[in-house]
Each structure stands twice: as C-alpha cells, then as structure tokens.
Design a protein around this motif. Sequence first.
Motif, PDB file in Angstrom:
ATOM      1  N   VAL A 107       1.060  -0.969  -0.147  1.00 26.52           N
ATOM      2  CA  VAL A 107       0.104  -0.595  -0.452  1.00 26.52           C
ATOM      3  C   VAL A 107       0.878   1.198  -0.059  1.00 26.52           C
ATOM      4  O   VAL A 107       0.732   1.973  -1.220  1.00 26.52           O
ATOM      5  CB  VAL A 107      -0.994  -0.480   1.498  1.00 26.52           C
ATOM      6  CG1 VAL A 107      -1.941   1.314   1.254  1.00 26.52           C
ATOM      7  CG2 VAL A 107      -2.012  -1.271   0.894  1.00 26.52           C
ATOM      8  N   GLU A 108       1.758   1.217   0.651  1.00 22.54           N
ATOM      9  CA  GLU A 108       2.457   2.502   0.883  1.00 22.54           C
ATOM     10  C   GLU A 108       3.274   2.801  -0.172  1.00 22.54           C
ATOM     11  O   GLU A 108       3.722   3.791  -0.645  1.00 22.54           O
ATOM     12  CB  GLU A 108       3.666   2.354   2.026  1.00 22.54           C
ATOM     13  CG  GLU A 108       4.806   3.525   2.145  1.00 22.54           C
ATOM     14  CD  GLU A 108       5.919   3.623   3.261  1.00 22.54           C
ATOM     15  OE1 GLU A 108       7.176   4.466   3.455  1.00 22.54           O
ATOM     16  OE2 GLU A 108       5.726   2.538   4.149  1.00 22.54           O
ATOM     17  N   THR A 109       3.933   1.653  -0.870  1.00 21.48           N
ATOM     18  CA  THR A 109       4.714   1.894  -2.282  1.00 21.48           C
ATOM     19  C   THR A 109       4.006   2.214  -3.161  1.00 21.48           C
ATOM     20  O   THR A 109       4.574   2.582  -4.470  1.00 21.48           O
ATOM     21  CB  THR A 109       5.064   0.362  -2.541  1.00 21.48           C
ATOM     22  OG1 THR A 109       6.169   0.008  -1.947  1.00 21.48           O
ATOM     23  CG2 THR A 109       6.145  -0.184  -4.080  1.00 21.48           C
ATOM     24  N   ARG A 111       1.492   3.590  -3.261  1.00 21.59           N
ATOM     25  CA  ARG A 111       1.265   5.284  -2.761  1.00 21.59           C
ATOM     26  C   ARG A 111       2.253   6.508  -2.852  1.00 21.59           C
ATOM     27  O   ARG A 111       2.062   7.325  -3.948  1.00 21.59           O
ATOM     28  CB  ARG A 111       0.553   5.898  -1.292  1.00 21.59           C
ATOM     29  CG  ARG A 111       0.865   7.449  -0.792  1.00 21.59           C
ATOM     30  CD  ARG A 111      -0.556   8.086  -1.699  1.00 21.59           C
ATOM     31  NE  ARG A 111      -1.355   7.759  -1.623  1.00 21.59           N
ATOM     32  CZ  ARG A 111      -2.855   8.125  -2.463  1.00 21.59           C
ATOM     33  NH1 ARG A 111      -2.408   9.272  -3.639  1.00 21.59           N
ATOM     34  NH2 ARG A 111      -4.162   7.505  -2.142  1.00 21.59           N
ATOM     35  N   ARG A 112       3.539   5.736  -3.087  1.00 22.40           N
ATOM     36  CA  ARG A 112       4.657   6.315  -3.296  1.00 22.40           C
ATOM     37  C   ARG A 112       4.881   6.857  -5.372  1.00 22.40           C
ATOM     38  O   ARG A 112       5.331   7.619  -5.091  1.00 22.40           O
ATOM     39  CB  ARG A 112       6.480   5.827  -2.441  1.00 22.40           C
ATOM     40  CG  ARG A 112       6.673   5.868  -1.796  1.00 22.40           C
ATOM     41  CD  ARG A 112       8.137   5.515  -1.276  1.00 22.40           C
ATOM     42  NE  ARG A 112       9.037   6.050  -2.145  1.00 22.40           N
ATOM     43  CZ  ARG A 112       9.994   5.449  -2.704  1.00 22.40           C
ATOM     44  NH1 ARG A 112      10.327   4.449  -1.432  1.00 22.40           N
ATOM     45  NH2 ARG A 112      11.253   6.119  -2.470  1.00 22.40           N
ATOM     46  N   LYS A 114       2.422   6.372  -6.978  1.00 22.06           N
ATOM     47  CA  LYS A 114       1.180   7.581  -7.534  1.00 22.06           C
ATOM     48  C   LYS A 114       1.511   9.520  -7.683  1.00 22.06           C
ATOM     49  O   LYS A 114       1.366   9.422  -8.497  1.00 22.06           O
ATOM     50  CB  LYS A 114      -0.440   7.275  -6.446  1.00 22.06           C
ATOM     51  CG  LYS A 114      -1.647   7.524  -6.998  1.00 22.06           C
ATOM     52  CD  LYS A 114      -2.057   7.228  -8.379  1.00 22.06           C
ATOM     53  CE  LYS A 114      -3.585   8.250  -8.447  1.00 22.06           C
ATOM     54  NZ  LYS A 114      -4.346   7.518  -9.938  1.00 22.06           N
ATOM     55  N   ASP A 115       2.382   8.641  -6.246  1.00 23.92           N
ATOM     56  CA  ASP A 115       2.374  10.836  -5.701  1.00 23.92           C
ATOM     57  C   ASP A 115       3.469  10.921  -7.079  1.00 23.92           C
ATOM     58  O   ASP A 115       3.596  11.973  -6.783  1.00 23.92           O
ATOM     59  CB  ASP A 115       3.142  10.444  -4.618  1.00 23.92           C
ATOM     60  CG  ASP A 115       1.616  10.843  -4.052  1.00 23.92           C
ATOM     61  OD1 ASP A 115       0.988  10.835  -4.140  1.00 23.92           O
ATOM     62  OD2 ASP A 115       2.022  10.150  -3.008  1.00 23.92           O
ATOM     63  N   GLY A 139      -5.721   1.258  -0.601  1.00 26.55           N
ATOM     64  CA  GLY A 139      -5.305   2.837  -0.974  1.00 26.55           C
ATOM     65  C   GLY A 139      -6.167   3.557  -1.626  1.00 26.55           C
ATOM     66  O   GLY A 139      -6.355   4.355  -1.396  1.00 26.55           O
ATOM     67  N   VAL A 141      -5.620   3.662  -4.711  1.00 26.71           N
ATOM     68  CA  VAL A 141      -4.846   4.577  -5.920  1.00 26.71           C
ATOM     69  C   VAL A 141      -4.880   3.953  -7.081  1.00 26.71           C
ATOM     70  O   VAL A 141      -4.411   4.751  -7.714  1.00 26.71           O
ATOM     71  CB  VAL A 141      -3.698   3.993  -5.272  1.00 26.71           C
ATOM     72  CG1 VAL A 141      -3.050   5.018  -4.082  1.00 26.71           C
ATOM     73  CG2 VAL A 141      -2.371   3.075  -5.151  1.00 26.71           C
TER      74      VAL A 141
END
Length: 233
Positions: A107-109, A111-112, A114-115, A139, A141
């Motif tokens: 999930v964190e990756t 988001r990175r 996507k950002d 998340g 994304v």
Amino acid sequence: MTLTGPRPDWLTFDCYGTLIQWDEGLMAAISTILSGQAGTVDPGAFISTFDGYEHALEAERPHRSFREVSALALEKTMVAFDRAFDPADAEILTGSIGRMPPFPEVVETLRRLKDAGFKLAIISNTDDAIIAGNVAQLGGVIDRVITAEQAGAYKPSAQIFHHAWNSLGIAREELVHICASPHLDLVAARDLGFRTIWIDRGTGRKPPEDYRPDARVPTLDHVPGLFQAAGWM
C-alpha cells in the motif's frame, strides 16, 4: 539491473502474488477445505495439482468465469485425491480470495508511485466481483482494473493484454508491467515484447529459460529505487 527507455505513463500490475498474498491465502483456504475431509492430504501437493487444472481450464474455449474455473479445478483436484467434492467448498475458496490481504509493503509503495505521477492499473486473471475486495484494500490509488472477465481471456493469452492496452489507450512502449508470475506474465512479456519488473518473492517459480525480465527485485518497495536510478522519479 538498470531500467532503460522512456518513462512509462502507466504501471500495470499482476494482482495475486504481486500485490496480494495469494499463496498464503490459498493455502489457508485449502487447509480449511481439507480439514473437513477424512484422512490426510498434503496441502502443497493438492495446490500444485489444483494449479495445473486451473491453468488448463483457463486456456479452454469457450471462456469460463474465474468462479467457474476455480470450482471445476477444485472438483477435479478433489477427485484426483480421492476426496468428496461439495459445491460449498468452492464457495469457501472463492469467498476467501477477495479477503486476501496485500503484502506488507504494497500500500505504501503504490502510494509513492502514484504520488510520483504514474497511473496504476491491474491486469488480473479473475472476475470483477472477486477482485473488488482486494482492490478496496489498496488505498484507493488504482486507476483501472482489467480482468479476464472483461477481456474474455486469461493470461498469458495476448488477448487480455491487448484488451488492457486498448482500454487504457496506450502502446506497449508506454507502460512497465510489474508481476510475480513467471508462467503467466513473463511468458506473455516474452511473446509480446513489453517491459517487465519481476517481483521474485522466493516462491521457487522461475521465468522462461529464453526470457529475462528488465529488472528483478524481491519485494515491491524496491521498485521506486529502480525508477530513481532510471531517472523516472
């Protein structure tokens, strides 16, 4: 390995085994099913046989939904192991898939990525209703989800990839495909010529002998570093 070529607009992902803990979830579901059976069955051997039936059924025509494929594969595997098949067992299996969680770093990756401006899509050998529960855990994304149900074909068929690219409105040069499945996604990449990152999670699965992915990493959180080295982030 260093990635080369133009920065992709889209990142496409295999879902199960890449983003979602498929092997772990499948083992849990099969263990539950077998726990109601008399005698002892090795779950690993059972799953290996199930996989063989599943992939054979996916290649058949006319196209079947993944719900149908998984039920038929489970029934055939039960018979092969001299066990009684109950249609309720197929519901246990398919019902468990949408609840399978992401790998811890996913999930964190995502988001990175996507950002950083990438668009994110999933290309998966499943049905829309089944994968919805998994996507809900990612998340918010994911921009697009393309399934075998939509394409009327399963990976490694070219049909599902061409359907995905047409749906996204992109050429194969405008994407990088990120996957953990050598026998499906990397076979397709070899035949269709799109760029890939192989997430080798140590399952023992190997890519085709005549194909090397553009990059290989053990977990998804190594992907941003690859992109930084390529000048894409």
